[in-house]
Write a protein that holds these residues in place. Structure first.
Motif, PDB file in Angstrom:
ATOM      1  N   MET A 341       0.829  -1.207   0.000  1.00  0.00           N
ATOM      2  CA  MET A 341       0.000   0.000   0.000  1.00  0.00           C
ATOM      3  C   MET A 341       0.867   1.263   0.000  1.00  0.00           C
ATOM      4  N   THR A 342       1.114   1.870   1.152  1.00  0.00           N
ATOM      5  CA  THR A 342       1.776   3.177   1.189  1.00  0.00           C
ATOM      6  C   THR A 342       3.215   3.154   0.683  1.00  0.00           C
ATOM      7  N   HIS A 343       3.859   1.990   0.735  1.00  0.00           N
ATOM      8  CA  HIS A 343       5.269   1.934   0.338  1.00  0.00           C
ATOM      9  C   HIS A 343       5.507   1.042  -0.876  1.00  0.00           C
ATOM     10  N   ALA A 344       4.462   0.867  -1.689  1.00  0.00           N
ATOM     11  CA  ALA A 344       4.627   0.089  -2.916  1.00  0.00           C
ATOM     12  C   ALA A 344       5.647   0.729  -3.857  1.00  0.00           C
ATOM     13  N   SER A 345       5.789   2.056  -3.776  1.00  0.00           N
ATOM     14  CA  SER A 345       6.707   2.766  -4.679  1.00  0.00           C
ATOM     15  C   SER A 345       8.176   2.489  -4.391  1.00  0.00           C
ATOM     16  N   VAL A 346       8.485   1.881  -3.227  1.00  0.00           N
ATOM     17  CA  VAL A 346       9.890   1.600  -2.910  1.00  0.00           C
ATOM     18  C   VAL A 346      10.238   0.121  -3.109  1.00  0.00           C
ATOM     19  N   VAL A 347       9.294  -0.669  -3.611  1.00  0.00           N
ATOM     20  CA  VAL A 347       9.577  -2.084  -3.870  1.00  0.00           C
ATOM     21  C   VAL A 347      10.707  -2.199  -4.889  1.00  0.00           C
ATOM     22  N   GLY A 348      11.684  -3.022  -4.570  1.00  0.00           N
ATOM     23  CA  GLY A 348      12.824  -3.199  -5.455  1.00  0.00           C
ATOM     24  C   GLY A 348      13.953  -2.219  -5.222  1.00  0.00           C
ATOM     25  N   SER A 349      13.754  -1.281  -4.307  1.00  0.00           N
ATOM     26  CA  SER A 349      14.799  -0.299  -3.992  1.00  0.00           C
ATOM     27  C   SER A 349      15.422  -0.628  -2.636  1.00  0.00           C
ATOM     28  N   ALA A 350      16.416   0.163  -2.257  1.00  0.00           N
ATOM     29  CA  ALA A 350      17.052  -0.028  -0.947  1.00  0.00           C
ATOM     30  C   ALA A 350      16.107   0.291   0.197  1.00  0.00           C
ATOM     31  N   LEU A 351      14.971   0.926  -0.100  1.00  0.00           N
ATOM     32  CA  LEU A 351      14.025   1.326   0.928  1.00  0.00           C
ATOM     33  C   LEU A 351      12.870   0.338   1.093  1.00  0.00           C
ATOM     34  N   GLN A 352      12.917  -0.794   0.399  1.00  0.00           N
ATOM     35  CA  GLN A 352      11.813  -1.760   0.478  1.00  0.00           C
ATOM     36  C   GLN A 352      11.611  -2.206   1.919  1.00  0.00           C
ATOM     37  N   VAL A 353      10.332  -2.284   2.337  1.00  0.00           N
ATOM     38  CA  VAL A 353      10.004  -2.657   3.717  1.00  0.00           C
ATOM     39  C   VAL A 353       9.695  -4.150   3.784  1.00  0.00           C
ATOM     40  N   PRO A 354       9.773  -4.747   4.966  1.00  0.00           N
ATOM     41  CA  PRO A 354       9.526  -6.189   5.090  1.00  0.00           C
ATOM     42  C   PRO A 354       8.116  -6.581   4.648  1.00  0.00           C
ATOM     43  N   ASP A 355       8.004  -7.721   3.981  1.00  0.00           N
ATOM     44  CA  ASP A 355       6.712  -8.200   3.482  1.00  0.00           C
ATOM     45  C   ASP A 355       5.750  -8.530   4.615  1.00  0.00           C
ATOM     46  N   GLU A 356       6.290  -8.922   5.760  1.00  0.00           N
ATOM     47  CA  GLU A 356       5.447  -9.356   6.873  1.00  0.00           C
ATOM     48  C   GLU A 356       5.075  -8.211   7.818  1.00  0.00           C
ATOM     49  N   LEU A 357       5.342  -6.967   7.379  1.00  0.00           N
ATOM     50  CA  LEU A 357       5.119  -5.800   8.238  1.00  0.00           C
ATOM     51  C   LEU A 357       3.683  -5.294   8.128  1.00  0.00           C
ATOM     52  N   ILE A 358       3.109  -4.944   9.266  1.00  0.00           N
ATOM     53  CA  ILE A 358       1.791  -4.307   9.361  1.00  0.00           C
ATOM     54  C   ILE A 358       1.963  -2.985  10.099  1.00  0.00           C
ATOM     55  N   ARG A 359       1.279  -1.943   9.621  1.00  0.00           N
ATOM     56  CA  ARG A 359       1.324  -0.640  10.300  1.00  0.00           C
ATOM     57  C   ARG A 359      -0.055  -0.298  10.836  1.00  0.00           C
ATOM     58  N   LEU A 360      -0.089   0.165  12.074  1.00  0.00           N
ATOM     59  CA  LEU A 360      -1.322   0.588  12.711  1.00  0.00           C
ATOM     60  C   LEU A 360      -1.292   2.086  12.989  1.00  0.00           C
ATOM     61  N   SER A 361      -2.400   2.735  12.719  1.00  0.00           N
ATOM     62  CA  SER A 361      -2.647   4.075  13.244  1.00  0.00           C
ATOM     63  C   SER A 361      -3.698   3.888  14.323  1.00  0.00           C
ATOM     64  N   VAL A 362      -3.270   3.937  15.570  1.00  0.00           N
ATOM     65  CA  VAL A 362      -4.160   3.635  16.687  1.00  0.00           C
ATOM     66  C   VAL A 362      -5.011   4.860  16.993  1.00  0.00           C
ATOM     67  N   GLY A 363      -6.321   4.695  16.909  1.00  0.00           N
ATOM     68  CA  GLY A 363      -7.249   5.805  17.096  1.00  0.00           C
ATOM     69  C   GLY A 363      -7.590   6.043  18.549  1.00  0.00           C
ATOM     70  N   ILE A 364      -8.717   6.688  18.775  1.00  0.00           N
ATOM     71  CA  ILE A 364      -9.088   7.078  20.135  1.00  0.00           C
ATOM     72  C   ILE A 364     -10.329   6.325  20.631  1.00  0.00           C
ATOM     73  N   GLU A 365     -10.612   5.161  20.024  1.00  0.00           N
ATOM     74  CA  GLU A 365     -11.682   4.322  20.525  1.00  0.00           C
ATOM     75  C   GLU A 365     -11.285   3.745  21.894  1.00  0.00           C
ATOM     76  N   GLU A 366     -12.139   2.895  22.459  1.00  0.00           N
ATOM     77  CA  GLU A 366     -11.796   2.217  23.707  1.00  0.00           C
ATOM     78  C   GLU A 366     -10.671   1.223  23.451  1.00  0.00           C
ATOM     79  N   ALA A 367      -9.616   1.307  24.243  1.00  0.00           N
ATOM     80  CA  ALA A 367      -8.445   0.461  24.029  1.00  0.00           C
ATOM     81  C   ALA A 367      -8.790  -1.021  24.104  1.00  0.00           C
ATOM     82  N   ASP A 368      -9.661  -1.405  25.028  1.00  0.00           N
ATOM     83  CA  ASP A 368     -10.029  -2.812  25.163  1.00  0.00           C
ATOM     84  C   ASP A 368     -10.669  -3.344  23.875  1.00  0.00           C
TER      85      ASP A 368
END
Length: 379
Positions: A341-368
Motif C-alpha cells: 500500500m503506502t510503500h509500494a513505490s519503494v519495492v525493489g529499492s534499498a528502501l523496500q520494507v519487510p513483506d510481513e510488516l503491518i502498520r497501525l494508526s491507533v485511534g481514540i476508541e476504547e483500548a479494550d
C-alpha cells in the motif's frame, strides 16, 4: 509568560471576527477581493491563490505550534514537500534522505527531482557516522523523518542538525508522525518543518493538506514565492477543517498515545507476532532519544507477523474496528500493509520494507475494543 500549547492551538490566528464577533474563523469562500483603488488592498488580500483570511489564520496557528515565525499551508503534504525541496535545492545539488523514508517522498526525489538534476542518497539517519558518510560537497539538504514511516526509527534531531549545519546544509524534518504536540524540531535545531496536515493536525480523515514552518526569513520568502507561483494551496474550507482539528490536537495526541501503549503491550504477548516497533518500548534502539525529544511516543505502531506476507495480508483483512486503509492520524483506527500500500513505490529499492510488516494508526476508541479486534484478527 507565553501561552501553553493547547491555548495557542485554540486562539492563535483565531481572534473573534472583527465585523460580526464570530468566535470561529469564517470560511472566506472568495476567489478575489475588492480593492480601494488600484493597489489599495484590504489587509493585503488581492487573490485567494496568493492569500486568504481563513488560510492565513491556519498558517499563523501552525507557525505558533511549531515555534516558528513563518508558516505556509499547502493542498497536500506532498505539495509541501515539493515546494520545500525546490526552495532548498537547485540542479546539481544533492539531498540525503532516510533509508526508510515515506514512499511518496522517495518517489518525488527519485522519479521527479532526479529528472531535474537533483541527486540523492539514502542513509540511516539515526547513525551519525552513516549520515556523515552520505554527505557530499554538493549536499544542500538532509531530509529527516522521525519517527520514520513505517519502521518507526528515531533520529536525534539536535545531533543531526549540528552535523548538517557543519556541512553547510539545511535540515528539514517531516514531523507528521509526532505532530507539533509531541515534538518541536525547530527548538532542536531544524531549519524547516514539514507536515501532512491530513494526518494528526486535521485529525478526522476529512481533509487533505500540508504545511511548512521555518524561522529562516530568506527561506520563508522563497517558500512564499513558490506557494504563490505553483499555486498548490488549500481552499478556505480545507483550511477551516484543519483549524477545527487543531483545536483538539493536544487531547487527541494524549489519547492516541495511551491507546498505542495498551495495543503494544497486547501485541508483545501474542505468539503470532514477531517484532513490535514502537519508540516507547525500552528495548527500541531509539527509545532514549525519543524520551529526550518527544513528550509522548505517539499513536503509530508497526509489527511483523509469523508466516510472511500472506499472514500479514490475512490479518489486515480480518480486523473489524481497524479499517483497512492508507493514511493515518485520524480519530478512527487504521491498519495497512505498507509493502502493498503506502510503500509500494519503494519495492525493489534499498528502501523496500519487510513483506510481513503491518502498520497501525491507533485511534481514540476504547483500548479494550481495539485489543480484542487485533487479537481476533491474529487468530
Amino acid at each position: 509568560m507565553s501561552d501553553g500549547f493547547a491555548t495557542r492551538a485554540i486562539h492563535v490566528g483565531q481572534e473573534p471576527d472583527r465585523s460580526t464577533g464570530s468566535v470561529i474563523v469564517p470560511i472566506h469562500a472568495t476567489s478575489t477581493y475588492a480593492q480601494d483603488g488600484v493597489g489599495g488592498l484590504r489587509d493585503g488580500f488581492e487573490y485567494s491563490r496568493t492569500g486568504n483570511p481563513t488560510r492565513r489564520a491556519l498558517e499563523e496557528c501552525l507557525a505558533s505550534l511549531e515555534g516558528g515565525r513563518h508558516g505556509r499551508a499547502f493542498a497536500s503534504g506532498m505539495a509541501a514537500t515539493d515546494v520545500a525541496l525546490r526552495a532548498l535545492l537547485r540542479p546539481g545539488d544533492h539531498v540525503v534522505i532516510p533509508d526508510d523514508a515515506y514512499g511518496g517522498t522517495f518517489r518525488l526525489v527519485d522519479k521527479v527531482l532526479r529528472e531535474w538534476g537533483i541527486e540523492h542518497t539514502p542513509a540511516t539517519l539515526s547513525d551519525v557516522d552513516a549520515v556523515r558518510a552520505a554527505i557530499r560537497p554538493n549536499t544542500r539538504v538532509v531530509w529527516c523523518e522521525t519517527p520514520t514511516n513505517p519502521l518507526l526509527n528515531v533520529v536525534d534531531i539536535a545531533a543531526l542538525a549540528h552535523l548538517t549545519h557543519d556541512a553547510g546544509a539545511k535540515l528539514a524534518v517531516d514531523n507528521t508522525f509526532a505532530s507539533p504536540y509531541l515534538q518541536a524540531p525547530i527548538e532542536l535545531g531544524a531549519d524547516l518543518v514539514q507536515h501532512s496536515t491530513t494526518k494528526y493536525l486535521g485529525g478526522h480523515s476529512d481533509v487533505v493538506g500540508g504545511a511548512l514552518v521555518t524561522n529562516d526569513d530568506e527561506l520563508a520568502e522563497r517558500i512564499a514565492f513558490l506557494q504563490n507561483s505553483a499555486g498548490a494551496v488549500p481552499g478556505p474550507f480545507d483550511a477551516w477543517l484543519t483549524l477545527r482539528g487543531i483545536k483538539t490536537l493536544a487531547l487527541r495526541m494524549e489519547k492516541h498515545s495511551d491507546n498505542a501503549e495498551r495495543v503494544v503491550e497486547a501485541l508483545l504477548g501474542h505468539p503470532k507476532v514477531g517484532r513490535v516497533l514502537y519508540p516507547g518500548l525500552p528495548g527500541h534502539p531509539g527509545h532514549d532519544v525519543a524520551a529526550k525529544q518527544m513528550r509522548r511516543f505517539g499513536g503509530m505502531v508497526s509489527f511483523t507477523v509469523e508466516g510472511g506476507e500472506q499472514a500479514a495480508l490475512d490479518v489486515c483483512a480480518r480486523t473489524r474496528l481497524f479499517t483497512l486503509a492508507e493514511s493515518l492520524g485520524g480519530v478512527e483506527s487504521l491498519i495497512e500493509h505498507p509493502g502493498r500500500m503506502t510503500h509500494a513505490s519503494v519495492v525493489g529499492s534499498a528502501l523496500q520494507v519487510p513483506d510481513e510488516l503491518i502498520r497501525l494508526s491507533v485511534g481514540i476508541e476504547e483500548a479494550d475494543d481495539l485489543i480484542a479486534d487485533l487479537t481476533e484478527a491474529l487468530g
